[in-house]
Design an enzyme around this catalytic site. Structure first.
Site, short mmCIF file in Angstrom:
data_model
loop_
_atom_site.label_atom_id
_atom_site.label_comp_id
_atom_site.label_asym_id
_atom_site.label_seq_id
_atom_site.Cartn_x
_atom_site.Cartn_y
_atom_site.Cartn_z
CG ASP A 1 41.67 41.91 31.36
OD1 ASP A 1 40.86 42.68 32.01
OD2 ASP A 1 42.95 42.21 32.08
CD GLU B 1 44.10 44.35 26.59
OE1 GLU B 1 44.35 44.92 27.87
OE2 GLU B 1 43.09 43.71 26.53
O1 AHR Z 1 44.00 48.33 28.31
C1 AHR Z 1 43.48 48.57 29.94
C2 AHR Z 1 42.95 47.06 30.28
O2 AHR Z 1 44.23 46.35 30.60
C3 AHR Z 1 41.98 46.53 29.38
O3 AHR Z 1 41.03 46.74 29.34
C4 AHR Z 1 42.29 44.97 30.06
O4 AHR Z 1 42.07 43.90 29.05
C5 AHR Z 1 43.89 45.11 30.59
O5 AHR Z 1 43.84 44.56 31.94
#
Ligand code: AHR
Ligand code: AHR
Length: 521
Positions: A316, A237
């Site tokens: 996300d 994340e």
């Molecule tokens: O960590 C990379 C990305 O960042 C994740 O998959 C996403 O949730 C966020 O936009």
């Protein structure tokens, strides 16, 4: 002492060898026999004390004792669904059942069953913090062979993803876990984020350490990454991590570009994670990174996993990424390297084969753009475009300056031809399930309507270009007619005929196309 006759000496040596083998075997001195070959990945991880808590595949069973369904397809014609199972317990997918069910229509993969008893199935992902609701992947998009059988992988284009936000047994809040997937190095991009693994339960970015997923692609979040990629990284994340400092500290790791790739992520949830990778068709795994959790913020040590499972997007639902998926599991606990190595040996024994999503070729699964060759129009590409209530197929100028949606409109996915599997059909890149077809000899992009005439109208046989180079695409039901542009519109046209677009002037060049790498991979 009297010497034994030669034949008696041989007999004595044989008797001694058999007795010694039996004795050594009885006291456990010999290596274990090759029984491990019959153990599938989740059997191997269970024996190692790190059982699978999720096991997904469209190609094969991941437990020797599994005899349930692998995935579900839903067809466009009547919206009914069929579960696709195995040819035999512990075996390979029954792809013929899918082919029969989807004949004269198109099918999407609408569910990927979890083979563990936890039922952590994946379904099409809903809207998230960074992406609108996803669509399902066409069920026949990635034909490959496994164990000598024709099966289908899962081909993720942008806007596609699968998820389960209410799982059982998946690591949360710093618990240890491992995961692997078999993917492809030939169908990748640098958009966020082709992931498989642990993610947020609300499809939103809830902060550092709230994800623990394998990422595979050419997105280098923290420079440097070495070589061309694609790389295995950890999506923890707000970052794709190659190490505790984010960027790659392994200049020798330049990526895994082979057609079939095994990638692994292991994370003890507290202070260490590791990344491993290898060619899924041969050889061993290499440890790409093994060390501390990211120290770039306090959010990663300990981890804060939420226990959802994502496949094909970021946590996300960032869904610009593309990728391929054949099989993958998640475990409770961090598996040993020895267990991973045994799993890799089993994957190699599958013998995955066949072309995977290469781009710019006429191989089924490949994404392409078709460039006009007529003098004055070589900056024009075949695309669909709204015209009233229909999508006509036209040529228009496309360059790097065009919008992403123009580029999507000018990108086509090569499929095996509906009416003749030696020929091809062209599926819209951004309107999955829509295909180039002719109607009254004009070209449209339309959803399959289930008719036999659609099958024929949407099938074209690639031949050498009419002008002597490049490619031409003959209509399977009107073989004297080929895909042509005329007054910027798309038609099937013969070289001379009753329609204005059959004019012989410029016919050879108007029906000749250059197959190029897609505007939107
Ligand atoms: O960590 C990379 C990305 O960042 C994740 O998959 C996403 O949730 C966020 O936009
Ligand atoms: O494009 C020629 C024919 O027109 C197609 O085969 C049919 O769908 C329509 O009648």
């Amino acid at each position: 002492m009297t010497a034994l006759r030669p034949q008696c000496g041989r007999l004595l040596r044989t008797v001694i060898a058999v007795v010694m083998f039996a004795a050594l075997s009885a006291i456990g001195c010999l290596p274990r026999p090759a029984a491990a070959a019959s153990l599938l990945p989740c059997d191997i991880y269970a024996r190692a004390g790190t059982p699978c808590v999720a096991a997904h595949s469209t190609t094969r069973a991941l437990f020797a004792g599994y005899s349930g369904s692998l995935y579900q397809v839903t067809r466009a014609s009547d919206k009914t669904s069929l579960d696709i199972g195995l040819l035999a317990q512990g075996g390979y997918a029954n792809a013929a059942a899918q082919d029969n069910f989807c004949v004269n229509t198109t099918c999407l993969i609408t569910r990927i069953y979890d083979q563990t008893s936890r039922r952590n199935d994946l379904t099409i992902e809903g809207a998230g913090g960074a992406g609108a609701a996803d669509v399902g992947s066409p069920a026949n998009a990635l034909p490959v062979t496994a164990g000598g059988n024709q099966v289908y992988g899962l081909l993720i284009s942008a806007g596609m993803g699968y998820r389960n936000n209410a799982t059982s047994g998946v690591a949360v809040n710093g618990q240890p876990e491992g995961m692997y997937m078999v993917t492809s190095g030939t169908h990748v991009n640098s958009a966020c984020c082709f992931d498989y693994g642990n993610a947020e339960v609300n499809n939103k970015d809830t902060g550092d350490g709230h994800m623990d997923a394998i990422n595979f692609g050419t997105e280098c979040w923290f420079a440097p990454c070495y070589g061309p990629g694609p790389w295995v990284q950890a999506d923890l994340e707000n970052g794709l991590f190659a190490s505790n400092v984010g960027y790659s500290i392994n200049p020798g790791y330049t990526g895994n570009p082979t057609p079939y790739v095994t990638v692994l992520l292991k994370n003890n949830g507290q202070n260490a994670f590791a990344l491993r990778s290898g060619d899924a068709t041969q050889g061993m795994l290499t440890t790409v990174y093994s060390g501390g959790e990211p120290s770039t913020s306090s959010g990663y040590a300990p981890m804060h996993q939420e226990g959802a499972i994502v496949l094909g997007t970021g946590g996300d639902n960032s869904n610009g990424s593309i990728g391929s998926f054949f099989e993958g599991v998640m475990t409770a606990g961090v598996p040993s390297d020895a267990a991973d190595d045994a799993v890799q040996a089993n994957i190699v024994a599958v013998g995955y084969g066949g072309p995977t999503g290469s781009t710019g070729t006429l191989t089924p699964g490949s994404e392409i753009s078709l460039q006009a060759t007529t003098a004055g129009y070589t900056g024009y590409y075949l695309r669909h475009q709204a015209s009233g209530s229909s999508q006509t197929v036209v040529i228009s100028p496309i360059s790097t300056a065009n919008t992403a949606s123009d580029k999507d409109d000018a990108t086509w996915i090569v499929r095996r031809g509906f009416a003749n599997s030696n020929c091809i059909s062209f599926e819209s890149r951004n309107h999955p399930g829509e295909f180039i077809r002719h109607y009254n000899y004009q070209l449209y992009s339309q959803p399959h309507d289930g008719s036999a005439v659609f099958n024929s109208d949407a099938t074209f046989c690639a031949v050498q270009g009419s002008s002597g180079s490049g490619s031409s695409f003959q209509s399977v039901n009107y073989p004297t007619k080929s895909i042509r542009h005329y007054n910027l519109q798309g038609y099937i046209a013969s070289n001379g005929g009753s329609n204005p677009w059959d004019t012989t002037a410029a016919w050879t060049t108007d029906t000749t196309w250059t197959v190029v790498t897609p505007w939107s991979p």
